[in-house]
Design an enzyme around this catalytic site. Structure first.
Site, mmCIF file in Angstrom:
data_model
loop_
_atom_site.group_PDB
_atom_site.id
_atom_site.type_symbol
_atom_site.label_atom_id
_atom_site.label_comp_id
_atom_site.label_asym_id
_atom_site.label_seq_id
_atom_site.Cartn_x
_atom_site.Cartn_y
_atom_site.Cartn_z
ATOM 1 N N SER A 1 -13.770 -4.205 0.437
ATOM 2 C CA SER A 1 -14.809 -3.281 -0.727
ATOM 3 C C SER A 1 -16.177 -3.571 -0.331
ATOM 4 C CB SER A 1 -14.361 -3.897 -2.117
ATOM 5 O OG SER A 1 -13.031 -3.527 -2.301
ATOM 6 N N GLY B 1 -23.715 5.090 -4.384
ATOM 7 C CA GLY B 1 -24.527 6.079 -5.428
ATOM 8 C C GLY B 1 -23.932 7.117 -5.958
ATOM 9 N N TYR C 1 0.830 -1.027 -0.208
ATOM 10 C CA TYR C 1 -0.048 -0.030 0.065
ATOM 11 C C TYR C 1 0.951 1.091 0.033
ATOM 12 C CZ TYR C 1 -4.062 -2.977 1.206
ATOM 13 O OH TYR C 1 -5.147 -3.726 1.448
ATOM 14 N N LEU D 1 -18.402 -1.481 -0.130
ATOM 15 C CA LEU D 1 -19.104 -0.479 -0.938
ATOM 16 C C LEU D 1 -18.979 -0.450 -2.362
ATOM 17 C CD1 LEU D 1 -18.978 2.796 1.385
ATOM 18 C CD2 LEU D 1 -20.934 0.967 0.938
ATOM 19 N N GLY E 1 -16.827 2.190 -3.397
ATOM 20 C CA GLY E 1 -17.691 3.449 -3.534
ATOM 21 C C GLY E 1 -18.884 3.362 -4.443
#
Length: 345
Positions: free
Chosen positions: A233, A242, A53, A235, A238
């Site tokens: 993950s 929405g 990362y 979401l 993301g």
């Protein structure tokens, strides 16, 4: 905060785990420290990172994320207050710069661990995870397994023996897997039993309303073997908030900056996202919180790994813990899950 005991260990982790892969790319060191302070004050005790990362991975930034966590630990003295997880990278073209002859063998694991410990400014890791397999198999969204020549692949037994040495040395407390398959998990467990080596206690794989592939084979392993999911993950980059619908690309948002991460933006994925967002709005809920609450309430999930690039996002994500999805809403979510079955595995 809710806390969950991870089977086959003495770890008790917050149901929300703070993910860190944006630190050093989208977030500065000061912002990373701010997030850590806020999360700990909210009861989060579980921090997840990796040697490669931040993401997108590149040689010029590699290791920054761990270094930011290390500087925070040195400043605050909070090491005993957190469960710290990091990962060793498997072989892959995208991280060839990490070490010569990148593999999951004894040399690579020792070098990777020592470098992580130095950056993190600690002398032990609570949960050390194999970031992805050495062998060619299905992960990172790959489908339709095909057998390949594996002459250069490190055998799982060799990897496990190398990790066991570091457990014995006191530098690792527990072992975990990431981006693994059902066969891989069971092979690690079999070898641990047969050769009296440490067993893996967790698996970190993607899981969200658009990608429920974990349920196909791994959920039963989580139930019967106690190797529970650390869901990443949740979401879908993301998407499930929405914010990208109707052609929107918010300034500074992850997918606006890095459109190559297109896994959750297929035609079916967008259609499913529209349906889930509409359902949340019908119930007067934040689409992001509904998606996170769904993951929080799954019986095989030990912790839900959330990432945020702002304190506002972090606050909203943490708020998902107070949301209890009703039986009616859960059935509606399952109906959509049948209609849009794993659109983005």
């Amino acid at each position: 905060m809710q806390y969950h005991p991870i089977p086959h260990s003495d770890l008790k982790v917050s149901k929300i785990c703070l993910g860190t892969m944006t630190w050093g790319e989208q977030n500065s060191e000061a912002e990373a420290h701010q997030q850590l302070d806020y999360a700990l004050a909210a009861g989060v005790n579980f921090i997840d990172t990796a040697e490669m990362y931040p993401v997108p991975p590149q040689q010029s930034t590699q290791g920054r994320t761990e270094s930011y966590i290390g500087s925070w630990l040195a400043k605050t003295g909070k090491r005993a207050d957190i469960v710290l997880a990091t990962k060793v990278a498997g072989p892959a073209d995208m991280v060839r710069y990490l070490r010569p002859q990148q593999q999951l063998d004894k040399r690579n694991i020792q070098l990777a661990l020592e470098a992580s410990l130095k950056r993190l400014q600690t002398d032990y890791i609570d949960l050390y995870q194999v970031h992805w397999p050495s062998r060619q198999t299905n992960f990172f969204g790959k489908l339709n397994y095909q057998a390949t020549d594996e002459a250069e692949v490190t055998p799982i037994l060799e990897t496990l023996e190398a990790l066991a040495e570091q457990v014995k040395a006191g530098k690792i407390r527990y072992l975990g897997l990431s981006n693994e398959t059902p066969w891989g998990v069971m092979e690690y467990l079999r070898l641990a039993r047969e050769y009296h080596l440490p067993r893996v206690i967790s698996i970190q794989n993607p899981y969200n309303l658009l990608n429920r592939s974990f349920e196909v084979g791994l959920a039963e392993i989580a139930h019967r073997e106690g190797v529970e999911l650390l869901a990443y993950s949740p979401l879908a980059f993301g998407a499930l908030s929405g914010k990208y619908l109707k052609g929107q690309w918010p300034q500074g948002a992850r997918m606006t900056l890095y459109k190559r991460f297109a896994r959750y933006f297929t035609e079916q994925g967008i259609a499913a996202t529209e349906a889930y967002v509409a359902l949340a709005q019908q119930h007067g809920l934040s689409p992001a919180q509904m998606a996170l609450a769904y993951v929080n309430q799954r019986p095989f999930v030990a912790a839900n790994i959330i990432g945020a690039t702002s304190l506002e996002q972090l606050q909203e994500n943490l708020g998902s813990l107070t949301l209890e999805l009703s039986a009616e809403l859960l059935e509606q979510l399952e109906a959509l899950g049948r209609q849009y079955s794993n659109p983005c595995p």
